[in-house]
Design a protein around this motif. Sequence first.
Motif, PDB file in Angstrom:
ATOM      1  N   LEU A  96       1.040  -1.288   0.019  1.00  0.00           N
ATOM      2  CA  LEU A  96       0.086  -0.215   0.202  1.00  0.00           C
ATOM      3  C   LEU A  96       0.977   1.376   0.105  1.00  0.00           C
ATOM      4  O   LEU A  96       2.026   1.189   0.599  1.00  0.00           O
ATOM      5  CB  LEU A  96      -1.023  -0.019   1.507  1.00  0.00           C
ATOM      6  N   VAL A 102      -6.961   5.765   1.717  1.00  0.00           N
ATOM      7  CA  VAL A 102      -7.348   4.314   1.471  1.00  0.00           C
ATOM      8  C   VAL A 102      -7.989   4.370  -0.027  1.00  0.00           C
ATOM      9  O   VAL A 102      -7.906   3.447  -0.592  1.00  0.00           O
ATOM     10  CB  VAL A 102      -8.548   4.112   2.605  1.00  0.00           C
ATOM     11  N   ASN A 105      -5.863   4.540  -2.676  1.00  0.00           N
ATOM     12  CA  ASN A 105      -4.950   3.177  -2.838  1.00  0.00           C
ATOM     13  C   ASN A 105      -5.991   2.156  -3.683  1.00  0.00           C
ATOM     14  O   ASN A 105      -5.616   1.553  -4.146  1.00  0.00           O
ATOM     15  CB  ASN A 105      -4.722   2.563  -1.549  1.00  0.00           C
ATOM     16  N   ILE A 143      -2.750   5.488   4.691  1.00  0.00           N
ATOM     17  CA  ILE A 143      -2.447   4.399   5.271  1.00  0.00           C
ATOM     18  C   ILE A 143      -1.571   4.286   6.286  1.00  0.00           C
ATOM     19  O   ILE A 143      -1.693   3.645   7.515  1.00  0.00           O
ATOM     20  CB  ILE A 143      -1.555   3.742   4.125  1.00  0.00           C
ATOM     21  N   GLN A 151      -4.934  -2.104   7.640  1.00  0.00           N
ATOM     22  CA  GLN A 151      -4.189  -2.027   6.507  1.00  0.00           C
ATOM     23  C   GLN A 151      -4.487  -3.278   5.637  1.00  0.00           C
ATOM     24  O   GLN A 151      -4.667  -3.234   4.406  1.00  0.00           O
ATOM     25  CB  GLN A 151      -2.745  -1.957   6.512  1.00  0.00           C
ATOM     26  N   VAL A 154      -7.626  -2.983   3.987  1.00  0.00           N
ATOM     27  CA  VAL A 154      -7.666  -2.153   2.810  1.00  0.00           C
ATOM     28  C   VAL A 154      -7.227  -3.218   1.638  1.00  0.00           C
ATOM     29  O   VAL A 154      -7.496  -3.008   0.432  1.00  0.00           O
ATOM     30  CB  VAL A 154      -6.830  -0.982   3.133  1.00  0.00           C
TER      31      VAL A 154
END
Lengths: 510, 317
Positions: A96, A102, A105, A143, A151, A154
């Motif tokens: 990431l 978020v 990403n 992140i 994480q 995500v």
Amino acid sequence: MTSDAATPLAAELIGIDKEFYGVKANDNVNFLLERGQVHALLGENGAGKSTLCSILAGLYRPDSGEMHISGAPVLFKSPKDALAAGVGMVYQHFRLVANLTVAENLALGHPGLDVRLNQKELQQAATELGQRYGLPVDASARIWQLSVGEQQRVEILKLLYRDAQILILDEPTAVLTPQESKVLFKTMRQLAEEGRSIIFVSHKLDEVKQISDQVTVLRDGKTVGGVATADAEPKDLARMMVGRDLELPTRKPSEDIGSVMLGVSDIHVQSDRGLEAVRGMTLDVHEGEVVGIAGVSGNGQRELAQGLVGLRPLTSGSVELDGVDITHMSVLSRIRAGCGYVPQSRLGMGLAPGLTTEENLALKAFRRPPYSKSRRLVASAFRDNGEREIKEYDIRGVRPGLPIRLLSGGNLQKALVGREVEMSPKVMILRSPTRGLDVGATEAVRNQILEQREKGVAVLLISEDLDELMALSDRLLVIYEGEVVGEMPTEDATAERLGLLMAGQREGAS
Amino acid sequence: MNDSLLMLTVVAAIGLGTPLIFATIGEIITERSGILNLGVQGMMLMGAVAGFWATFTTGSLLLGVLAAVVAGAALSSIHAFTSITLRANQIVSGLALAIFGAGLASFLGKIGNDPLVGNPSREVFEPLFTGWLVDLPLVGPLLFGHDLLVYVSWLVAGIASYYLFHTRMGLSLRAVGEDPASAEAAGVNVSKVRYVHVLTGGALAGLGGAYFSLALVPTWQDDPIGAAGWIAIALVILSSWRPWRAVFAAYLFGAASRVQFTLQTLGEPWSDIPSTLLSMLPFVLAIIAMIVLTSGKRARYLGAPAALAIPYFREER
Ligand SMILES: Nc1ncnc2c1ncn2[C@@H]1O[C@H](COP(=O)(O)OP(=O)(O)OP(=O)(O)O)[C@@H](O)[C@H]1O
Ligand SMILES: [Mg+2]
């Protein structure tokens, strides 16, 4: 479920070879993934699991072999191709972009989005997706502000946002608490029921037993075999992995505990963001005693360890080692005073990634003979000592002259623990020492810790793995938000009791 | 200092800053992809000579600009190849490019029966607007007194800023410069993104060079751009990799370069300050700004792309 012509396999890897610097990471590997199944991939550290996963995800190109997705042959030139074919991977080390949000990403690399990025829409989509799959995240957070557990969510959302049909999860539970793992398993089941297929890599055999439908075992880059999970006990799986029976060592209670070796009184330590992360901790570790620190990650573990070894200044409080006040000593002086340290991040903090294994093994001792004589380094000492330690601690995959970062996680850890043990410390501070290690390596590292205890070393074991804490510690402390909220002999500890304390519920106080 | 002198200085600063805007934004775009190209001086000089030559032979400013852009991009493609495909050391490659480009530009100015050197340009960028607009007090000279490329430089800053922070490609660009491994895993073609933006950066540097030879000093001479290419690299840091800040940094620098002339026109005692000292001013300014900006805690918020100058191998651990 059997496959027939009407329902082709989700993925089929046949005769995959991949070599790195003369090491066959994958050697004629076959792997069949059925639709709607959770398929566990097992193997020791360095067996080639991540390599195989990365090949399927398009990150590595196989030297030879064939891949089929839903029956059609594919040739992935990059993860982009794999994602387009519906294959996505959550890497062992997350991928990431730390300073993006978020939502960003999720949008990154997505071919179907408009040229203009609409942050609002993206965040909304991310939030909705998270709700649907039980993966709640704050879509507008960056992140670096998230915990590892968040994480990981995500990472999974990223794949779902691309509507990946094959999800590869490389050791997802290594960074999770047992509670978080349970939540993840629920999501995995949901995904499998939707007809998606999941490859699940883990070293925890009970998890494999619990969540998977099918198991494939790799050893030294080769496929050893596959079984339906229902037909195999964890014991059998362990035997398939390492080729022998295994018994994870546990501590034998000891009566004679010596004097206080590590005395910590009322220390306060700040986090990187300037917040008070350790808020007045007092604890003792005696000679020949293992004290376990239990707690959910992010409750001051990192700051406690770094404060004790001198990597982070204490705002107040004092630390004594064998009666000597080391509060204001430099890291080097503390090492010389007998303070051993196994940090959480093996590469970077623990080992120098670009140096060779031999050099890393001497990284704390090289200033003195036999490594250096009259300020010059003695190459033969590095080599001889390196060879001995590599054998003694069973560090596998070492290639002379090549950097240590090429080793697998388990072997890195064996090297790190070995190096610390060689320094004959009086106190050893370890953080999650067996995280990500296979059963064989876990056995080796646990044995090392218990051996140190026998020798009279005071061990402070900071871990998120309750099984490990209960197996090795004489005494357990639970920390929550930088404070010790409970203390008990291991005999009195249960997972439930620890779990409540870790969640911040004080005993008796309610 | 009287008003008209101040105005003159500001207008001159805008002129002197314009080539720096192009080059700095070009380098920002390049560095945002994680590639450090220290060859800006070389690319600017190639742009300067190519632009001058094309206008000199065709009489067309547009073709001059086009030639400059192509020349800058062409030279940067060497750096792109060595640092992206060959994964060579970017500092070495960039410095080599700076030296090579400077030498080549000087050489091209001197060859042939009728060499470029010493010749005035056939066409020059002139102020775009005339008449009452320019005569407006304050806003006239500030907003309407410029040639076309000044407006183009503002446009470039606006587009670059929007592109970087509000488009899908800009997101890929930033991600590639921060964390190429993660970007690749998300399906971004790291090499392609890097190639595209190194070439874009080269093109903008070439355009910056042409501004010297077609607007600022429209006579070909051996060293038409001074140290502009090096200054642009410093301005990238000064502007913390953000296009709009590059505009202000460039104008600040233009003003500092202009101050020596302004002081001379002011007469005693100002004109007694040795001009050598004054010509140091911009550089001293740059050094101070860099030290202040990059020291201590501030460096962390500065925003240098995390993967800057680190070669990327996909299969590397
Ligand atoms: N990018 C790479 N460069 C060099 N060697 C590599 C690379 N990736 C893997 N290897 C080597 O290939 C072998 C297999 O590694 P791999 O990471 O696939 O193991 P693994 O089964 O995932 O282990 P772990 O359980 O520790 O994650 C190891 O010997 C490793 O050192
Ligand atoms: Mg792995």
